[in-house]
Write an enzyme that holds these catalytic residues in place. Structure first.
Site, mmCIF file in Angstrom:
data_model
loop_
_atom_site.group_PDB
_atom_site.id
_atom_site.type_symbol
_atom_site.label_atom_id
_atom_site.label_comp_id
_atom_site.label_asym_id
_atom_site.label_seq_id
_atom_site.Cartn_x
_atom_site.Cartn_y
_atom_site.Cartn_z
ATOM 1 N N CYS A 136 -6.994 -92.411 14.257
ATOM 2 C CA CYS A 136 -6.041 -92.148 13.177
ATOM 3 C C CYS A 136 -4.806 -93.042 13.353
ATOM 4 O O CYS A 136 -4.923 -94.265 13.320
ATOM 5 C CB CYS A 136 -5.705 -90.660 13.120
ATOM 6 S SG CYS A 136 -4.948 -90.156 11.547
ATOM 7 N N HIS A 145 -10.606 -88.730 11.892
ATOM 8 C CA HIS A 145 -10.654 -87.949 13.131
ATOM 9 C C HIS A 145 -12.111 -87.671 13.474
ATOM 10 O O HIS A 145 -12.714 -86.762 12.889
ATOM 11 C CB HIS A 145 -9.902 -86.624 12.953
ATOM 12 C CG HIS A 145 -8.424 -86.768 12.838
ATOM 13 N ND1 HIS A 145 -7.593 -86.794 13.935
ATOM 14 C CD2 HIS A 145 -7.637 -86.910 11.749
ATOM 15 C CE1 HIS A 145 -6.346 -86.938 13.536
ATOM 16 N NE2 HIS A 145 -6.338 -87.013 12.216
ATOM 17 N N GLU A 188 -13.397 -86.153 15.950
ATOM 18 C CA GLU A 188 -13.581 -84.810 16.515
ATOM 19 C C GLU A 188 -13.537 -83.721 15.439
ATOM 20 O O GLU A 188 -13.893 -82.577 15.715
ATOM 21 C CB GLU A 188 -12.522 -84.543 17.590
ATOM 22 C CG GLU A 188 -11.133 -84.210 17.093
ATOM 23 C CD GLU A 188 -10.298 -85.404 16.620
ATOM 24 O OE1 GLU A 188 -9.111 -85.186 16.303
ATOM 25 O OE2 GLU A 188 -10.833 -86.531 16.568
#
Length: 205
Positions: free
Chosen positions: A79, A180, A182
């Protein structure tokens, strides 16, 4: 050991937990010696570009990250962390980045909603070890600024938000993801897993 670089601006917990879920040791640190001993490192980031660069300088992690990258060790920016890899950003004025990848970060301009927020499909623009055993799929973005790499060879994947938008970059030991991973379901976790496998294998490029 995978180091999550702590400079006071990042989603450290979610990234470290994702690394651990994939079976790797994650260490959150602002210690250069620990960073240099890592198999790989992740530079997260949430917030404004200029503030992040101030924090990197004040914590001493800017020089540490540059030395780490110069040693040829794997580094992934996530990011804002990806944007910091570039030369400069126009977010709230002109700010110098880490200049590990030539290019600039600019604001979305147009008659459409900003920030760009939501699930968007990746389009791979060239081969990369990050894409091993992975098909193009959707990942989760939240950003008002996007990177414009100077070198097309550094662009690994784009997404479409009223224009082609840089989604993944890479050169040698350096990688970046605007989204992102994750928080991006199976596709994001597979991308992160492929990066971590690169770290453990010492693979470059």
């Amino acid at each position: 050991m995978i180091v999550i670089i702590d400079y006071g601006m990042g989603n450290l917990h979610s990234v470290s937990k994702a690394v651990e879920r994939l079976g790797y040791e994650a260490v959150v640190t602002a210690d250069e010696a620990t960073l240099m001993a890592a198999d790989g490192a992740i530079l997260p980031g949430v917030g404004a570009f200029g503030d992040a660069m101030v924090q990197l300088r004040e914590t001493g992690m800017k020089d540490a990250v540059l030395r780490y990258a110069a040693a040829g060790k794997p580094l992934l920016g996530i990011c804002l962390g990806m944007q910091l890899l570039f030369t400069e950003s126009e977010e709230h004025g002109q700010h110098e980045g880490l200049n590990l990848l030539p290019g600039k970060v600019v604001r979305f301009q147009g008659d459409y909603k900003v920030p760009h927020m939501g699930w968007n499909r990746l389009s791979f623009t060239q081969q990369s070890p990050l894409f091993r055993d992975l098909e193009e799929g959707h990942v989760y973005f939240v950003h008002s600024y996007h990177a414009l790499p100077d070198n097309s060879g550094d662009l690994l994947a784009t997404t479409d938000y009223y224009q082609p938008v840089t989604a993944i970059v890479g050169r040698g030991n350096l990688y970046g993801m605007q989204f992102h991973p994750e928080k991006s379901g199976e596709v994001g976790m597979k991308l992160l897993d492929n990066y971590l496998q690169l770290c453990s294998a010492g693979v470059r490029g």
